[in-house]
Enzyme design. Sequence first.
Site, mmCIF file in Angstrom:
data_model
loop_
_atom_site.group_PDB
_atom_site.id
_atom_site.type_symbol
_atom_site.label_atom_id
_atom_site.label_comp_id
_atom_site.label_asym_id
_atom_site.label_seq_id
_atom_site.Cartn_x
_atom_site.Cartn_y
_atom_site.Cartn_z
ATOM 1 N N CYS A 88 -17.262 -15.343 -2.986
ATOM 2 C CA CYS A 88 -16.024 -14.430 -2.205
ATOM 3 C C CYS A 88 -16.139 -12.893 -2.433
ATOM 4 C CB CYS A 88 -14.894 -15.068 -2.328
ATOM 5 S SG CYS A 88 -13.513 -14.251 -1.296
ATOM 6 N N CYS B 83 -6.034 -2.872 0.390
ATOM 7 C CA CYS B 83 -5.925 -3.513 1.925
ATOM 8 C C CYS B 83 -4.689 -2.829 2.680
ATOM 9 C CB CYS B 83 -5.812 -4.895 2.061
ATOM 10 S SG CYS B 83 -5.853 -5.500 3.694
ATOM 11 N N GLU C 250 -12.712 -6.812 -6.433
ATOM 12 C CA GLU C 250 -12.619 -8.128 -6.955
ATOM 13 C C GLU C 250 -13.627 -9.025 -6.501
ATOM 14 O OE1 GLU C 250 -8.193 -9.551 -8.963
ATOM 15 O OE2 GLU C 250 -8.185 -7.796 -7.159
ATOM 16 N N GLY D 48 -9.033 -6.861 1.218
ATOM 17 C CA GLY D 48 -9.468 -5.947 2.162
ATOM 18 C C GLY D 48 -9.514 -6.612 3.584
ATOM 19 N N GLU D 49 -9.530 -5.800 4.644
ATOM 20 C CA GLU D 49 -9.898 -6.418 5.972
ATOM 21 C C GLU D 49 -11.218 -5.811 6.343
ATOM 22 O OE1 GLU D 49 -8.862 -8.458 8.654
ATOM 23 O OE2 GLU D 49 -10.504 -7.471 9.579
ATOM 24 N N CYS E 192 0.526 -12.060 1.199
ATOM 25 C CA CYS E 192 -0.763 -11.865 0.462
ATOM 26 C C CYS E 192 -0.424 -10.617 -0.676
ATOM 27 C CB CYS E 192 -1.973 -11.299 1.594
ATOM 28 S SG CYS E 192 -3.198 -11.103 0.662
ATOM 29 N N CYS F 283 -7.011 -17.578 -2.711
ATOM 30 C CA CYS F 283 -6.817 -16.707 -1.438
ATOM 31 C C CYS F 283 -5.425 -16.035 -1.716
ATOM 32 C CB CYS F 283 -6.510 -17.585 -0.289
ATOM 33 S SG CYS F 283 -7.974 -18.264 0.268
ATOM 34 N N ASN G 6 -0.879 -19.927 -1.805
ATOM 35 C CA ASN G 6 -1.286 -19.673 -3.338
ATOM 36 C C ASN G 6 -0.158 -18.815 -4.037
ATOM 37 O OD1 ASN G 6 -3.711 -21.171 -3.810
ATOM 38 N ND2 ASN G 6 -4.577 -19.570 -2.231
ATOM 39 N N SER H 169 -7.545 -15.208 10.721
ATOM 40 C CA SER H 169 -6.358 -15.594 9.931
ATOM 41 C C SER H 169 -5.444 -15.675 11.074
ATOM 42 C CB SER H 169 -6.150 -14.640 8.756
ATOM 43 O OG SER H 169 -6.998 -14.587 7.948
ATOM 44 N N LEU H 170 -4.624 -16.822 11.326
ATOM 45 C CA LEU H 170 -3.628 -17.113 12.414
ATOM 46 C C LEU H 170 -2.229 -17.073 11.787
ATOM 47 C CD1 LEU H 170 -4.006 -17.075 15.226
ATOM 48 C CD2 LEU H 170 -4.132 -19.808 15.130
ATOM 49 N N SER I 86 -13.835 -12.965 7.471
ATOM 50 C CA SER I 86 -12.733 -13.411 8.031
ATOM 51 C C SER I 86 -11.734 -12.062 8.333
ATOM 52 C CB SER I 86 -11.870 -14.065 6.721
ATOM 53 O OG SER I 86 -10.299 -14.524 7.253
ATOM 54 N N CYS J 76 0.155 -8.062 5.194
ATOM 55 C CA CYS J 76 0.781 -9.396 5.318
ATOM 56 C C CYS J 76 1.637 -9.955 4.342
ATOM 57 C CB CYS J 76 -0.549 -10.139 5.258
ATOM 58 S SG CYS J 76 -1.643 -9.815 6.500
#
Length: 357
Positions: A106, A113, A93, A166-167, A120, A344, A301, A221-222, A198, A117
Amino acid sequence: MLNRLNLTGLTPEELFEFIESLGEPAYRARQIFAGVHQRRLRSFAEMTDLPRELRAKLSEQAVISTLTLESRYVSTDGTRRYLFKTHDSFPVETVFIPEEKRDTICFSSQSGCPLQCTFCLTAQLGLLRNLTAGEIVEQIIMALNDAYGVSIKTPRGTNLVGMGAGEPFLNFEELMKAIRIMAEPAGLHIVSNRVTVSTAGVVPRIRELATIPDRPHLAVSLAAPTDDLRTELMPINKKWPLAELISACKDFEKSLKPGERFTFEYVMLAGVNDSDEHARRLAKLLNHHALRAKVNLIPHNPAEPLPYQPSTPGQVESFREILEAKGVHAFVRRPRGRDILAACGQLAARSAPETSW
Ligand code: SAH
């Protein structure tokens, strides 16, 4: 298996080698590189500046396009989401985000992924596979062609963010190769200064990125100011807890150029990580280490079936004000493309919006 070489993922040097191996002169490599990356052509047949026999030879041994467009969604705010399929049928995507001064693309670095998380939606896919450099570059080519038209020069200042599925730092080699290819002046010419990647906090790669001369910008990302909460929300925190992450960020700061900042992203989940106390703790954490990073607050979101709600605008503002009062620069990120599941955390290869937010 793709049994032909994907030229879109080759650096100019690699393309020269390939062209040499075909017994062709070096300038053909330059023509092909420009055809793929500057003119953004999608087939050898369109490269009419090459002799017909060479085009035929190339088609036998190589490809320049491997992604197929499955669906394209356009948001009421102009954001576009593309759902592609790889040659072996994995979803990819990409999101095109028009903005007043410049546009942002983006892109995804993996199909699915591996990180889990909890907030997500991409996590629900699991890791399907890493994307190749060619597949990363091709996403941008496809989005640019759709937005501006084939062969139309990319407007100056288009930004790229590696914030899709993905990471990125678990696919570091291919990611960095794609970024180098896209920076080529003879190609897309999107310089690394216009690119932000990111990470959920892959500490060794944050340290490695700091050593790369033409590196992209960094966002981390915290999602939480304490280990307990962060581990609950982002299991990667078990492997690289906050102390290690913050120490790597602190070292990364030494690589910042004048005027450059790096960013912390903080997804805001109502009643979970968004209280005034969380804001004070976050400010304390960053100030304690004298981190000059800015904080982007991202209201959650909606991502059914995930059990979270976005923080109220009032709470987001209160959180932001507390950070600012304590000297931490904080911004609220405006959600884009929520209605088409492009925002996101919403990328999960869904073929159509299922609810009407
Ligand atoms: N894996 C990388 C790249 C993804 S970036 C990373 O974690 O940084 C996607 C950003 O969106 C991350 O900052 C993530 O925290 C945030 N995010 C994920 N799900 C979200 C959601 N449902 N709403 C808002 N932001 C979300």
